[in-house]
Design an enzyme around this catalytic site. Structure first.
Site, PDB file in Angstrom:
ATOM      1  N   ARG A  95     -10.179  15.709  14.768  1.00 23.79           N
ATOM      2  CA  ARG A  95      -9.126  16.139  14.538  1.00 23.79           C
ATOM      3  C   ARG A  95      -9.295  17.207  13.194  1.00 23.79           C
ATOM      4  O   ARG A  95      -8.948  18.664  13.253  1.00 23.79           O
ATOM      5  CB  ARG A  95      -7.980  15.331  14.105  1.00 23.79           C
ATOM      6  CG  ARG A  95      -7.309  14.814  15.411  1.00 23.79           C
ATOM      7  CD  ARG A  95      -6.301  13.785  14.998  1.00 23.79           C
ATOM      8  NE  ARG A  95      -5.158  14.337  14.093  1.00 23.79           N
ATOM      9  CZ  ARG A  95      -4.788  13.574  12.999  1.00 23.79           C
ATOM     10  NH1 ARG A  95      -5.122  12.422  12.712  1.00 23.79           N
ATOM     11  NH2 ARG A  95      -3.800  14.259  12.395  1.00 23.79           N
TER      12      ARG A  95
ATOM     13  N   THR B 185      -9.136  10.391  -0.481  1.00 21.66           N
ATOM     14  CA  THR B 185      -9.332   9.524  -1.472  1.00 21.66           C
ATOM     15  C   THR B 185     -10.946   9.005  -1.267  1.00 21.66           C
ATOM     16  O   THR B 185     -11.716   9.113  -2.234  1.00 21.66           O
ATOM     17  CB  THR B 185      -8.533   8.316  -1.375  1.00 21.66           C
ATOM     18  OG1 THR B 185      -7.244   8.919  -1.350  1.00 21.66           O
ATOM     19  CG2 THR B 185      -8.685   7.355  -2.513  1.00 21.66           C
TER      20      THR B 185
ATOM     21  N   SER C 265      -2.425   7.664  13.366  1.00 19.63           N
ATOM     22  CA  SER C 265      -3.594   7.595  12.594  1.00 19.63           C
ATOM     23  C   SER C 265      -3.282   6.843  10.965  1.00 19.63           C
ATOM     24  O   SER C 265      -4.146   5.811  10.799  1.00 19.63           O
ATOM     25  CB  SER C 265      -3.915   9.052  12.005  1.00 19.63           C
ATOM     26  OG  SER C 265      -4.870   9.081  11.029  1.00 19.63           O
TER      27      SER C 265
ATOM     28  N   LYS D 134      -4.364   2.294  10.432  1.00 22.90           N
ATOM     29  CA  LYS D 134      -5.172   1.508   9.260  1.00 22.90           C
ATOM     30  C   LYS D 134      -4.234   0.735   8.523  1.00 22.90           C
ATOM     31  O   LYS D 134      -4.992  -0.101   8.137  1.00 22.90           O
ATOM     32  CB  LYS D 134      -5.618   2.990   8.372  1.00 22.90           C
ATOM     33  CG  LYS D 134      -6.526   3.904   8.954  1.00 22.90           C
ATOM     34  CD  LYS D 134      -7.002   4.907   7.802  1.00 22.90           C
ATOM     35  CE  LYS D 134      -6.023   6.263   7.580  1.00 22.90           C
ATOM     36  NZ  LYS D 134      -6.203   7.280   8.554  1.00 22.90           N
ATOM     37  N   LYS D 135      -3.055   1.168   8.221  1.00 18.15           N
ATOM     38  CA  LYS D 135      -2.178   0.346   7.443  1.00 18.15           C
ATOM     39  C   LYS D 135      -1.924  -0.922   8.285  1.00 18.15           C
ATOM     40  O   LYS D 135      -2.014  -1.875   7.547  1.00 18.15           O
ATOM     41  CB  LYS D 135      -0.923   1.190   6.949  1.00 18.15           C
ATOM     42  CG  LYS D 135      -1.311   2.302   6.328  1.00 18.15           C
ATOM     43  CD  LYS D 135      -1.808   2.031   5.098  1.00 18.15           C
ATOM     44  CE  LYS D 135      -2.561   3.482   4.493  1.00 18.15           C
ATOM     45  NZ  LYS D 135      -3.519   3.058   3.381  1.00 18.15           N
TER      46      LYS D 135
ATOM     47  N   ASP E 164       0.928  -1.126  -0.020  1.00 16.14           N
ATOM     48  CA  ASP E 164      -0.071   0.066  -0.042  1.00 16.14           C
ATOM     49  C   ASP E 164       0.894   1.400  -0.019  1.00 16.14           C
ATOM     50  O   ASP E 164       2.051   1.200   0.386  1.00 16.14           O
ATOM     51  CB  ASP E 164      -1.014   0.160   1.417  1.00 16.14           C
ATOM     52  CG  ASP E 164      -2.069   0.812   1.086  1.00 16.14           C
ATOM     53  OD1 ASP E 164      -2.182   1.650   0.006  1.00 16.14           O
ATOM     54  OD2 ASP E 164      -3.069   0.934   2.005  1.00 16.14           O
ATOM     55  N   LYS E 165       0.255   2.384  -0.559  1.00 23.37           N
ATOM     56  CA  LYS E 165       0.894   3.628  -0.036  1.00 23.37           C
ATOM     57  C   LYS E 165      -0.038   4.538   0.467  1.00 23.37           C
ATOM     58  O   LYS E 165      -1.416   4.342   0.244  1.00 23.37           O
ATOM     59  CB  LYS E 165       1.527   4.319  -1.460  1.00 23.37           C
ATOM     60  CG  LYS E 165       0.724   5.145  -2.222  1.00 23.37           C
ATOM     61  CD  LYS E 165       0.850   6.312  -2.071  1.00 23.37           C
ATOM     62  CE  LYS E 165      -0.818   7.045  -2.522  1.00 23.37           C
ATOM     63  NZ  LYS E 165      -0.952   8.449  -2.126  1.00 23.37           N
ATOM     64  N   HIS E 166       0.421   5.576   1.213  1.00 18.87           N
ATOM     65  CA  HIS E 166      -0.347   6.492   1.849  1.00 18.87           C
ATOM     66  C   HIS E 166       0.321   7.784   1.949  1.00 18.87           C
ATOM     67  O   HIS E 166       1.295   8.019   1.828  1.00 18.87           O
ATOM     68  CB  HIS E 166      -0.822   5.863   3.341  1.00 18.87           C
ATOM     69  CG  HIS E 166      -1.772   6.778   3.984  1.00 18.87           C
ATOM     70  ND1 HIS E 166      -3.035   6.309   3.875  1.00 18.87           N
ATOM     71  CD2 HIS E 166      -1.938   7.837   4.835  1.00 18.87           C
ATOM     72  CE1 HIS E 166      -3.987   6.958   4.520  1.00 18.87           C
ATOM     73  NE2 HIS E 166      -3.262   7.967   5.065  1.00 18.87           N
ATOM     74  N   SER E 167      -0.661   8.721   1.664  1.00 18.01           N
ATOM     75  CA  SER E 167      -0.028  10.114   1.449  1.00 18.01           C
ATOM     76  C   SER E 167      -0.374  10.752   2.837  1.00 18.01           C
ATOM     77  O   SER E 167      -1.634  10.636   3.618  1.00 18.01           O
ATOM     78  CB  SER E 167      -0.806  10.834   0.478  1.00 18.01           C
ATOM     79  OG  SER E 167      -0.670  12.275   0.429  1.00 18.01           O
TER      80      SER E 167
HETATM   81  N1  URA Z   1      -3.632  10.929   6.579  1.00 16.59           N
HETATM   82  C1  URA Z   1      -4.127  10.186   7.605  1.00 16.59           C
HETATM   83  O1  URA Z   1      -4.689   9.087   7.456  1.00 16.59           O
HETATM   84  N2  URA Z   1      -4.185  10.640   8.970  1.00 16.59           N
HETATM   85  C2  URA Z   1      -3.730  11.942   9.134  1.00 16.59           C
HETATM   86  O2  URA Z   1      -3.702  12.224  10.251  1.00 16.59           O
HETATM   87  C3  URA Z   1      -3.194  12.751   8.253  1.00 16.59           C
HETATM   88  C4  URA Z   1      -3.088  12.100   6.713  1.00 16.59           C
END
Ligand code: URA
Length: 447
Positions: free
Chosen positions: A168, A120, A183, A187-188, A80-83
């Site tokens: 937040r 997304t 955060s 999830k990851k 996976d990738k996350h931004s």
């Molecule tokens: N993306 C996330 O999932 N969480 C954050 O706090 C910032 C960006």
């Protein structure tokens, strides 16, 4: 311990212990902590920070606030990738099917828009009847059969982050390295990945607006991920301008689809960032020998139509229209008002207050002011000029897509105020798209 005592300890600058953090996450998950108490602790963390041990404990507790997936029998790596969040960042929509077409499996748990940045999950909402919260069996089937599934947080995957993220978003407590780290990684890790590539956005449209904060965030995510047994690499990428040429949910979905099908030119910076992130994913997952080979595999996935095919199959498998790519205009709703943003003077576009562009889209209705707000998926900006473009007075710098004339006019003024146009011929140098790579340690990380 009472919630207010835990908040007070963090407010006064003490490190919280594992039990206190676990209690907070329990209260987040079961509603035992009120929204006000959660917001107060988030603000205390924002102001006082957290040590690495606290961040690890927070991440761990949030991962285990719900179900943790595992993929023991898939024939390829789970990637996976996350931004960390940007303006116009639609990379996930293209990257998941591209990597799936190259042999990876991508169960991508994405988030909603946060602060001035898009999410997304909100972009996916532009696809009619797409089910972004499938049950476990359905998600499992789509990942196995298609190779990718971009979904939102289901009620059982890292539910603590779901609530904290929403609070937040509307309490100015986003830009905190430990909160962002926990955060993202909760999830990851809950998705059962083998490897993660993190896109840490850096610049005036990112939460990490300085290079120092981007470095800190990249190192924090890679270290906490490695500590939890997850292979990770972070790329620090430029967010001093819109990524691609659209901002706004349906507009970005359309740009992502056109990118996949090759309908129209791929914006060069968007393409460079997408290939760079994808290449790291293929290398970390053992699907390519090096980044050069990975680039060409990803390009082939685009050129052959394999990536577009994966996207179409993913949409259909999650209940969306099977002919979305063929007939996007039927499904992606357009805004009723489209208004050009005239360049206030002739010259060269040298800088953009990118955060203000994101805020303008939120104010058009494309993001939320309060946690439960509905958003207008149609609104945003298209044809946004890249920095370095010469412009003539009166020429459109972008087009505003709005629900009505009044909000469009407000957005025109906001965008005009956000751009800086220098005299023609002023020397100008683009930031590199990829500013740095933070590679993880593989010590203690399963192969
Ligand atoms: N993306 C996330 O999932 N969480 C954050 O706090 C910032 C960006």
């Amino acid at each position: 311990m009472l919630p207010q005592e835990i908040i007070r300890r963090k407010r006064d600058g003490h490190a919280l212990n594992t039990a206190e953090i676990a209690q907070f996450v329990q209260g987040l998950t079961d509603g035992g902590w009120s929204e006000g108490q959660v917001a107060a602790l988030a603000m205390a963390v924002f102001l006082r920070g957290m040590g690495r041990d606290e961040c690890v404990a927070l991440t761990h507790a949030m991962v285990h606030s719900g179900r943790v997936m595992a993929w023991p029998d898939l024939p390829g790596p789970v990637l996976d990738k996350h931004s960390s969040g940007g303006v116009g960042d639609k990379v996930s929509l293209m990257l998941a099917p591209m990597v799936a077409a190259c042999g990876g499996y991508v169960p991508m748990i994405s988030g909603r828009g946060l602060g001035h940045t898009g999410g997304t999950l909100d972009k996916l909402a532009a696809i009619p009847v797409y089910n972004a919260t499938p049950n476990t069996a359905h998600l499992d089937r789509v990942v196995r059969e298609v190779g990718c599934a971009i979904i939102g947080q289901t009620a059982d995957l890292a539910p603590a982050d779901g609530r904290l993220y929403a609070i937040r978003d509307v309490t100015a407590t986003v830009e905190s390295v430990p909160l962002i780290t926990a955060s993202i990684l909760s999830k990851k890790l809950a998705a059962g990945l083998h490897a993660l590539v993190m896109d840490v956005k850096c610049g005036n449209g990112a939460f990490a607006d300085s290079r120092a904060m981007a470095d800190e965030l990249a190192h924090s995510i890679v270290a906490v991920a490695n500590g939890a047994g997850l292979k990770a690499t972070a790329l620090i990428t430029d967010m001093n301008q819109v990524l691609g040429h659209t901002v706004g949910n349906a507009l970005e979905m359309r740009e992502a689809m056109d990118y996949l099908t090759g309908n129209g030119a791929r914006e060069p910076r968007l393409h460079a960032v997408t290939l760079a992130l994808g290449a790291e994913m293929l290398v970390l997952g053992g699907l390519a020998a090096n980044t050069q080979a990975a680039h060409s595999q990803l390009q082939t996935a685009l050129d052959s139509g394999a990536a577009a095919d994966r996207f179409a199959r993913m949409v259909a498998a999650l209940g969306g229209p099977a002919d979305l790519l063929e007939r996007p205009d039927v499904y992606l709703t357009a805004a009723p008002v489209v208004m050009p943003v005239p360049a206030p003077r002739t010259g060269i576009l040298t800088s953009l207050q990118t955060r203000d562009i994101g805020i303008a889209v939120v104010e058009l209705g494309g993001g939320r002011r309060q946690a439960g707000d509905a958003i207008d998926l149609r609104v945003g900006l298209s044809a946004v000029h890249a920095l370095g473009t010469p412009v003539t007075k009166g020429e459109p710098l972008a087009f505003i897509h709005a629900a009505d004339q009044a909000s469009a006019q407000r957005a025109v003024a906001q965008v005009q105020a956000a751009v800086h146009i220098a005299d023609a011929g002023t020397p100008w140098q683009a930031e590199p798209c990829v500013m740095a790579t933070v590679a993880g340690s593989t010590l203690g990380v399963a192969a």
